[in-house]
Design an enzyme around this catalytic site. Structure first.
Site, mmCIF file in Angstrom:
data_model
loop_
_atom_site.group_PDB
_atom_site.id
_atom_site.type_symbol
_atom_site.label_atom_id
_atom_site.label_comp_id
_atom_site.label_asym_id
_atom_site.label_seq_id
_atom_site.Cartn_x
_atom_site.Cartn_y
_atom_site.Cartn_z
ATOM 1 N N GLU A 95 3.519 -1.700 -0.363
ATOM 2 C CA GLU A 95 1.296 -1.423 -0.021
ATOM 3 C C GLU A 95 2.103 0.068 1.240
ATOM 4 O O GLU A 95 1.120 -0.644 2.789
ATOM 5 C CB GLU A 95 1.157 -2.471 0.575
ATOM 6 N N ASP A 145 1.762 -11.912 -6.812
ATOM 7 C CA ASP A 145 1.254 -12.521 -5.769
ATOM 8 C C ASP A 145 0.621 -13.917 -5.493
ATOM 9 O O ASP A 145 -0.633 -13.153 -5.714
ATOM 10 C CB ASP A 145 0.936 -10.589 -5.517
ATOM 11 N N GLU A 185 -5.670 -17.009 -0.948
ATOM 12 C CA GLU A 185 -5.640 -15.920 -1.064
ATOM 13 C C GLU A 185 -6.632 -15.464 -2.193
ATOM 14 O O GLU A 185 -8.021 -15.062 -2.210
ATOM 15 C CB GLU A 185 -4.814 -14.384 -0.653
HETATM 16 C C1 GCU Z 1 -1.282 -9.246 -0.520
HETATM 17 C C2 GCU Z 1 -2.210 -8.840 0.066
HETATM 18 C C3 GCU Z 1 -1.992 -8.104 1.659
HETATM 19 C C4 GCU Z 1 -0.688 -8.559 2.195
HETATM 20 C C5 GCU Z 1 0.466 -8.284 0.806
HETATM 21 C C6 GCU Z 1 1.926 -9.056 1.866
HETATM 22 O O1 GCU Z 1 -0.851 -8.137 -1.245
HETATM 23 O O2 GCU Z 1 -3.541 -9.040 -0.343
HETATM 24 O O3 GCU Z 1 -3.270 -8.649 2.312
HETATM 25 O O4 GCU Z 1 -0.845 -7.900 2.998
HETATM 26 O O5 GCU Z 1 0.038 -9.438 -0.147
HETATM 27 O O6 GCU Z 1 2.288 -9.620 1.557
HETATM 28 O O7 GCU Z 1 2.577 -8.271 2.237
#
Ligand code: GCU
Length: 651
Positions: A273, A352, A380
Site C-alpha cells: 500500500e 483484510d 475496522e
Molecule cells: C488495511 C487498513 C489500513 C492498514 C492496512 C494494513 O488496509 O485499511 O489502514 O494500513 O490494512 O494492515 O497495513
C-alpha cells in the site's frame, strides 16, 4: 485511575487476596510489581503481605505464598493448594506476575476446597503482541490512530510521547499483563515522517513508554520504515544488500538498545500500500527481513515482517489478478530463506479482516519460516466499536483450523492483534469492545480455550456476578449477528470506501483495490476455483483445495468467496442464495433489537456510565443495521428481480 474504567481489574477483583495473609518470596523488579499489587490490595481490604528472600519457606500463618525460585525470564507458573495454603511458584519473574493474575481470576475459589494438585500453566505462544496503529502526529486523513475508534493515542499526544500521563500507560500494561499479553508495538505500520524519527533522535520518547510498560513484563517494539537509511540517514539507497545500508541499520539498532536494553524488535510493512520495500532494488522480502534480522541479532531482537503485500492499483476489468492469492504467491517461494529471528506476520485471512474469510493459505504453507498470525481487535470492518461484535469465536475458529492436519495455533510462533485501545475513558470506546482485547490475550496464551468461557471470565471480572447471563447473551452471538446484516456468504467488502463504515454495495466494485463481488442480474460471487476461476482454491493443501473447489462442498458461509453462483443456487442449508440474503438481513436486525432489550434490562447491574454509553451506541448500531439490511436487500431484489418468499418490505 481517576475517571478511567477499571476494565477487568476493578479493586473488587483483589478483595480475596487483599483480605488475606500473603508471603512473597524472591526479588527483582517484577517481584516488586507483584508485591505492590498485593500491598495495595491489603491496604484497601485489611490483609497483610510479608516479603522474604530467605532460601527456605518461612512457616507461618499464610493463606497465599507467591514464590520465585529462579532468576530467568520464564513465563510458566505452578498453582496449587495444600495445608490450607494456596501457592504459586515460578522460576521466572514474569511467571510470578502471571500467577498472581491467575489467583485474581479465580477469586475466592483460589482459597477454598481441599488440597489441589499442582497445575502447571504455560503460554502456548511465546509472543503475544498488540500492534498499535498510532501516529505521533495527527495524520490529515487517518487521524491520530489509524483505524482507531477509541479516541486519541494512549502513547502520543501533541506530537510527543505523553509525559505526565504515562501513568495511564502503566495502567494499560497492567491490564495487558492480566490477560497475558507481553509485547506492544507503539506506532503505526504506515510510518510517516515524524514517526520515522522514533528510531533515531526520538528514541528517548520510546524509552519512556517502554519504561512505563516494563514493570508488567511487556516489551516494546517499533514500526520502522524500510527507507529509514534514506529518510533519516541521507544515504542514496535503502538496498538491503548494500554494505553502507547494513552498517546504518546496525548502528541505529545499537543505539536503540542503548536506550532500551530489553527492546523487542521491529515491525515492518514493506512494499505494501505504497510503503517502501526491497522490490525497488530487485531484492526479495527475505533479503529485506534478514538485513534487519542481522541488525537485531546481537541483542536478541526480532523482526516482524508483514506479509500483507498485494497490488493495490489493480484494474477492476482484469479478472485474472486475484488479491487473495497475493501473499501466498509472494512469500511461499521464499520459505527457508528467512533468518531465525525473522517472523513472517500473516493476516488471518487472505484479504483484510472482513467479517468472514477463509484462513489464509499462507498459514501452514511455509514450514521453514517462523509465523505470527495477525488478528484485528480494532473493529475496522466489524462495526468500528459502535456495534457490539465480539470476535472471540472468529479468532478461535482460525486458531483451530487445520490447514494440513495441524491446527493454526500449533503452526504459529506468535499471535498479534491490531489494538482497539485509545485514550477513551473506557479504553476501547465501546465498553463491550474490551471483551475483544481480553479474549485476544487469553486465546494467545491458550489458543484451544473455549472462547465462551473466556467471555464469562471477562464478564465476571469486569462486572461481577450480577449481569452475567444478560451480558453473555448480548455478546456471545454478536459476531454472527453482524455477519447476518452485512455482506453475505463470505463475499466481503460492500462498505463505504475510505472509512469503511456502513453499507455501499458497489463502493469498491470499480476501484483499484482488488475487492469485488461481481453481482449481476443472474448471480454473485468470485470464482476462485482452479477449474474455471483464479486458481486461489488450489493454494490450500489437497483436502481443503477439494472442499473449496466445488460449490457443492464449499461451506455455505464462504460460498461467495470461492464461487460465482446464481441467485437460485441452493445452499447446503436448503435455502437459495437470494432467500438466504433476505432472511439473514431481517434476522440480523431482529437480533440487534433483542440485544438492545436485554441491555435495557441490565440498567441496575452494570453501572450508570457504562450503561448509558452502551445504550447510546446500541441506537447507532440499530440504525446502521437497518441501513445495511435495507440497502443489501433492495440491491439484490432490484438486481435479481426475485421477490422475498415471505413478502416482507424491501425497497
Ligand atoms: C488495511 C487498513 C489500513 C492498514 C492496512 C494494513 O488496509 O485499511 O489502514 O494500513 O490494512 O494492515 O497495513
Amino acid at each position: 485511575m481517576q475517571g478511567v474504567d477499571p476494565a477487568w481489574l476493578p479493586d473488587e477483583a483483589f478483595r480475596p487476596i487483599g483480605t488475606r495473609r500473603t508471603l512473597i518470596r524472591g526479588s527483582g523488579p517484577l517481584v516488586d510489581t507483584v508485591h505492590g499489587e498485593v500491598a495495595e490490595a491489603c491496604g484497601r481490604f485489611g490483609g497483610s503481605v510479608s516479603r522474604d528472600s530467605a532460601a527456605a519457606p518461612e512457616p507461618g500463618p499464610y493463606d497465599l505464598v507467591l514464590e520465585l525460585t529462579g532468576t530467568e525470564g520464564g513465563e510458566t507458573y505452578t498453582f496449587g493448594r495444600g495445608d490450607g495454603r494456596t501457592t504459586v511458584t515460578a522460576s521466572g519473574a514474569s511467571g510470578l506476575l502471571y500467577g498472581l493474575f491467575h489467583v485474581v481470576r479465580l477469586g475466592e475459589a483460589a482459597f477454598h476446597g481441599g488440597d489441589r494438585q499442582r497445575e502447571q500453566h504455560a503460554p502456548a505462544l511465546a509472543l503475544r503482541m498488540l500492534d498499535h496503529w498510532d501516529n505521533v502526529a495527527v495524520h490529515p486523513v487517518m487521524g491520530q490512530v489509524e483505524r482507531g475508534y477509541a479516541g486519541g493515542s494512549l502513547f502520543w499526544a501533541d506530537g510527543r510521547a505523553r509525559g505526565e500521563l504515562l501513568g495511564r500507560v502503566r495502567a494499560y500494561g497492567r491490564l495487558l499483563a492480566a490477560c497475558g499479553i507481553n509485547a506492544v508495538a507503539v506506532n503505526n505500520v504506515n510510518v510517516h515522517e515524524a514517526e520515522a524519527r522514533l528510531l533515531t533522535d526520538r528514541i528517548g520518547e520510546v524509552a519512556r513508554i517502554a519504561g512505563a510498560l516494563r514493570p508488567y513484563g511487556i516489551r516494546t517494539h517499533l514500526s520502522v520504515t524500510f527507507a529509514a537509511p534514506m529518510v533519516l540517514g541521507e544515504l542514496p539507497t535503502a538496498d538491503p544488500l548494500d554494505e553502507a545500508v547494513r552498517a546504518w541499520w546496525a548502528e541505529a539498532t545499537a543505539r536503540v538498545y542503548e536506550a532500551i536494553p530489553d527492546f523487542g524488535g521491529f515491525v515492518v510493512k514493506a512494499d505494501s500500500e505504497g510503503q517502501p520495500g526491497p522490490f525497488a532494488y530487485g531484492r526479495s522480502h527475505a533479503d529485506g527481513a534478514n538485513m534487519l534480522g542481522a541488525a537485531l541479532e546481537p541483542y536478541g531482537g526480532t523482526v516482524h515482517w508483514r506479509a500483507f503485500v498485494y497490488d493495490h492499483r489493480q484494474d477492476w476489468r482484469d479478472r485474472r489478478t486475484d488479491r487473495a492469492r497475493a501473499a501466498y504467491d509472494h512469500f511461499v517461494p521464499l520459505d527457508g530463506q528467512f533468518a531465525g529471528n525473522a517472523v513472517l506476520q500473516v493476516k488471518h485471512g487472505p484479504m483484510d479482516f472482513q467479517v468472514r474469510e477463509p484462513v489464509s493459505p499462507l498459514i501452514g504453507a511455509m514450514p521453514r519460516t517462523r509465523l505470527a498470525v495477525e488478528m484485528q481487535a480494532t473493529q475496522e470492518y466489524t462495526g468500528q466499536q459502535r456495534h457490539v461484535c465480539w470476535l472471540g469465536p472468529l479468532w478461535s475458529e482460525v486458531l483451530r483450523f487445520r490447514p494440513d492436519g495441524v491446527p493454526v495455533a500449533d503452526l504459529a510462533d506468535a499471535m498479534v492483534a491490531v489494538s482497539n485501545v485509545g485514550d477513551d475513558p473506557f479504553w476501547t470506546g465501546h465498553p463491550l469492545a474490551q471483551a475483544n482485547l481480553y479474549t485476544f490475550g487469553r486465546l494467545a496464551w491458550q489458543p484451544d480455550a473455549d472462547p465462551g468461557a473466556i467471555l464469562d471470565e471477562w464478564i465476571r471480572l469486569a462486572f461481577g456476578p450480577g449481569p452475567s447471563s444478560g451480558l453473555h447473551a448480548v455478546l456471545d452471538g454478536s459476531w454472527r449477528t453482524y455477519e447476518k446484516y452485512t455482506a453475505p456468504l463470505g463475499v466481503g467488502w460492500m462498505v463505504q470506501p475510505g472509512h469503511h463504515y456502513g453499507p455501499s454495495v458497489d463502493g469498491y466494485e470499480y476501484s483499484p483495490w482488488g475487492t469485488y463481488h461481481f453481482a449481476d442480474r443472474d448471480g454473485i460471487g468470485v470464482d476462485r476455483s482452479v477449474t474455471t476461476g483464479t486458481g486461489y482454491a488450489g493454494q490450500y493443501s489437497k483436502w481443503w483445495a477439494e472442499v473449496y473447489e466445488s460449490p457443492d462442498t464449499c461451506p455455505d458461509e464462504l460460498l461467495l468467496f470461492f464461487h460465482h453462483v446464481a441467485y437460485g443456487h441452493v445452499l447446503r442449508s436448503g435455502k437459495t442464495v437470494i432467500q438466504h440474503i433476505y432472511d439473514t438481513h431481517f434476522e440480523g436486525v431482529e437480533e440487534v433489537e433483542a440485544a438492545q432489550r436485554v441491555w435495557a434490562g441490565l440498567a441496575d447491574l452494570v453501572g450508570p456510565a457504562r450503561h448509558a454509553r452502551v445504550a447510546e451506541l446500541h441506537e447507532e448500531q440499530l440504525r446502521s443495521a437497518r441501513e445495511w439490511r435495507d440497502q443489501i436487500n433492495s440491491y439484490f431484489l432490484r438486481k435479481s428481480g426475485v421477490p422475498d418468499a415471505h413478502g416482507r418490505r424491501i425497497y
